[in-house]
Scaffold this motif. Structure first.
Motif, PDB file in Angstrom:
ATOM      1  N   ILE A 163     -27.445  17.816   3.534  1.00 47.34           N
ATOM      2  CA  ILE A 163     -26.761  17.546   2.259  1.00 47.34           C
ATOM      3  C   ILE A 163     -25.598  18.516   2.076  1.00 47.34           C
ATOM      4  N   GLU A 164     -25.799  19.768   2.470  1.00 48.36           N
ATOM      5  CA  GLU A 164     -24.744  20.779   2.310  1.00 48.36           C
ATOM      6  C   GLU A 164     -23.517  20.458   3.170  1.00 48.36           C
ATOM      7  N   GLN A 165     -23.731  19.703   4.265  1.00 49.02           N
ATOM      8  CA  GLN A 165     -22.624  19.408   5.171  1.00 49.02           C
ATOM      9  C   GLN A 165     -21.938  18.059   4.890  1.00 49.02           C
ATOM     10  N   LEU A 166     -22.423  17.332   3.898  1.00 44.16           N
ATOM     11  CA  LEU A 166     -21.812  16.029   3.605  1.00 44.16           C
ATOM     12  C   LEU A 166     -20.342  16.221   3.220  1.00 44.16           C
ATOM     13  N   THR A 167     -19.477  15.418   3.831  1.00 38.00           N
ATOM     14  CA  THR A 167     -18.046  15.542   3.525  1.00 38.00           C
ATOM     15  C   THR A 167     -17.505  14.313   2.794  1.00 38.00           C
ATOM     16  N   ASP A 168     -18.185  13.174   2.947  1.00 39.97           N
ATOM     17  CA  ASP A 168     -17.684  11.985   2.258  1.00 39.97           C
ATOM     18  C   ASP A 168     -18.450  11.802   0.945  1.00 39.97           C
ATOM     19  N   GLY A 169     -17.892  11.022   0.069  1.00 45.47           N
ATOM     20  CA  GLY A 169     -18.550  10.714  -1.201  1.00 45.47           C
ATOM     21  C   GLY A 169     -18.014  11.485  -2.386  1.00 45.47           C
ATOM     22  N   GLY A 170     -17.174  12.490  -2.141  1.00 49.54           N
ATOM     23  CA  GLY A 170     -16.571  13.234  -3.249  1.00 49.54           C
ATOM     24  C   GLY A 170     -17.610  13.778  -4.202  1.00 49.54           C
ATOM     25  N   ARG A 226     -19.716  12.273  -5.881  1.00 48.80           N
ATOM     26  CA  ARG A 226     -21.005  11.575  -5.770  1.00 48.80           C
ATOM     27  C   ARG A 226     -22.025  12.362  -4.951  1.00 48.80           C
ATOM     28  N   ARG A 227     -21.550  13.260  -4.077  1.00 53.62           N
ATOM     29  CA  ARG A 227     -22.474  14.091  -3.294  1.00 53.62           C
ATOM     30  C   ARG A 227     -23.365  14.938  -4.195  1.00 53.62           C
ATOM     31  N   GLY A 228     -22.835  15.313  -5.360  1.00 48.40           N
ATOM     32  CA  GLY A 228     -23.601  16.141  -6.291  1.00 48.40           C
ATOM     33  C   GLY A 228     -24.506  15.353  -7.210  1.00 48.40           C
ATOM     34  N   ASP A 229     -24.422  14.018  -7.142  1.00 44.87           N
ATOM     35  CA  ASP A 229     -25.147  13.165  -8.085  1.00 44.87           C
ATOM     36  C   ASP A 229     -26.273  12.373  -7.420  1.00 44.87           C
ATOM     37  N   ALA A 261     -26.009  21.983  -7.041  1.00 45.65           N
ATOM     38  CA  ALA A 261     -25.228  21.070  -7.886  1.00 45.65           C
ATOM     39  C   ALA A 261     -26.038  19.806  -8.187  1.00 45.65           C
ATOM     40  N   ASN A 262     -26.720  19.259  -7.194  1.00 40.59           N
ATOM     41  CA  ASN A 262     -27.570  18.082  -7.408  1.00 40.59           C
ATOM     42  C   ASN A 262     -28.669  18.371  -8.417  1.00 40.59           C
TER      43      ASN A 262
END
Length: 253
Positions: free
Chosen positions: A93-100, A102-105, A134-135
């Protein structure tokens, strides 16, 4: 009525966060509350502390990365207490780059899914300030901050409060916020001094019972037991049961 979602959070390590999550949730379960606790730390210390030692089992990682339902990943570990383990891919999850944004939601949206009947969902957060935290902050209604009574912990608390204020501003809503004094040493002058400072800045926000420092609480995880199983009736078990009652009744110092 929907479950109260509580993030157990402190960006500083070693403050008794997982110890609080394990023993407070078991105390609440023993009081008849239905609890789901999410191990949101890739180190999986919460799952190990509750006796779930297979850290390769999928859990909240599969919920967030693959869209699995929380109910599917929920494991009954004690009467009234279900566990969702971290899973081996949670760190991704910490490495996700796409989704802007939305990664935190991801977690908030996952918790909206399904008709469950918990009274509380607790999120045991990692000691960091990344995407996972953040999530947790997007998802939570309440924040419970375990604090030790030393000056470095005070500095960390100042940073944490700044982070929380930013989220409150972005979300346009306040959190219910409370502190628990953990690893407290009543005979130590510094413990009393630090508690006095915290009381000055957070009046009416510190749960009434302090969790006193003891080797027993450090020993429990190696047996996969909570304090109520490892040494029932001991001072620490009484502390945590009193803390659970404080939490339910809103009793503060």
């Amino acid at each position: 009525m929907s479950a109260r979602i509580v993030a157990v959070l402190n960006q500083k390590g070693g403050v008794g966060k997982t110890t609080t999550s394990v023993n407070l949730t078991h105390a609440l379960a023993k009081l008849g509350k239905k609890i789901t606790v999410i191990d949101f730390d890739p180190q999986s210390h919460l799952a190990v502390s509750l006796g779930s030692v297979d850290t390769q089992t999928s859990g909240i990682d599969k919920v967030l990365l693959e869209g699995a339902s929380l109910a599917e990943q929920s494991i009954p570990v004690r009467k009234n207490l279900n566990l969702v383990v971290a899973g081996p891919r949670l760190q991704e999850i910490e490495q996700l780059t796409d989704g802007g944004a939305r990664r935190g939601d991801l977690l908030r949206r996952a918790l909206l899914d399904g008709n469950r009947d918990e009274d509380f969902i607790f999120i045991d957060c990692p000691p960091s300030s990344g995407v996972l935290v953040a999530n947790a902050l997007f998802a939570a209604d309440e924040i419970l901050v375990p604090m030790t009574s030393d000056y470095l912990a005070l500095q960390g608390l100042s940073h944490l409060v700044g982070t929380i204020r930013k989220f409150e501003s972005a979300l346009k809503r306040p959190y219910k916020f409370s502190l628990v004094m953990s690893r407290y040493i009543p005979a130590r002058r510094m413990s009393k001094e630090v508690l006095s400072v915290i009381q000055k800045y957070f009046p009416g926000q510190i749960l009434a019972t302090t969790i006193r420092e003891t080797a027993l609480l450090a020993e429990c995880p190696s047996f996969g037991k909570t304090i109520f199983e490892y040494r029932p009736g001991c001072r620490s078990a009484r502390d945590f049961m009193a803390l659970a009652e404080d939490f339910l009744e809103g009793r503060m110092m």
